[in-house]
Design an enzyme around this catalytic site. Sequence first.
Site, short mmCIF file in Angstrom:
data_model
loop_
_atom_site.label_atom_id
_atom_site.label_comp_id
_atom_site.label_asym_id
_atom_site.label_seq_id
_atom_site.Cartn_x
_atom_site.Cartn_y
_atom_site.Cartn_z
N HIS A 187 -3.24 -5.82 2.66
CA HIS A 187 -3.00 -5.90 4.00
C HIS A 187 -3.45 -7.18 4.68
CE1 HIS A 187 -2.02 -1.43 4.11
NE2 HIS A 187 -3.19 -1.09 3.49
N CYS A 228 0.74 -1.03 0.00
CA CYS A 228 -0.07 -0.08 0.20
C CYS A 228 0.94 1.22 0.06
CB CYS A 228 -1.04 -0.08 1.06
SG CYS A 228 -2.56 0.84 0.80
#
Length: 235
Positions: free
Chosen positions: A187, A90
């Site tokens: 994630h 990310c």
Amino acid sequence: MKLIHLYPREMNIYGDTGNVLVLMCRLQWRGLPVEVAPVSVGDPLPHDADILLGGGGQDAAQGEIGADFAGRGAELRAMADDGVVMLTICGTYQMLGHEFVTQEGRRIAGAGVLDVVTHGQAERLIGNNFVDTTDAGRLVGYENHSGLTELGPGVRALGSTQSGRGNNGRDRTEGAVRDNVIGTYLHGPVLAKSPRFADELLRLALARRGSDTDLEPLDDTLAEQAARVAVGRPR
Ligand code: GLN
């Protein structure tokens, strides 16, 4: 194996430090020596690194490390050219690109390792997601980002998003790959429920060292069961 944990304090939202732990354990369980070295703002970047790992972060944290990270661009590009394995999640994925422009219009220069550009927006892309890849099977995790990432010709997508929004919510790509450098929005930590992906990273790093060490199989029953449950969860 030497694992480098990039910005452990600033870039660790959503448990991405777990990726470091997964690789460390999967080496230790096989009796292979492993060292984990944190690299924070101002620290030197060890050039004998085998795998670099970086996690997610809020826009503010990305601004906090921005100049330091971009200043390492030449080093990081040289390491990428030399086949060093990198797994970035990310925010750190975004920062490996050319730039991240926040939703307020703040331009944060990237390291220029990945041929991607990211623009933030008001809407956030949030939810469980799984991604089908050609090299590492199905990756399971969740996403939470405002950034929309567009891929340039210098990278290929890591995979195709199946239940989530992926890079930009439009072209169904997820993540980016260049040589042994990987960025993804997953994630989780993503490696906890994607053991095949974890071992693929270890194989790439061992091969770069010219090691013919075979990774003996581990009992991944629990991780695979967790992945199956997670895939069935609502978005
Ligand atoms: N701040 C970036 C974004 O919102 C990255 C978020 C993250 O790392 N989860 O897109």
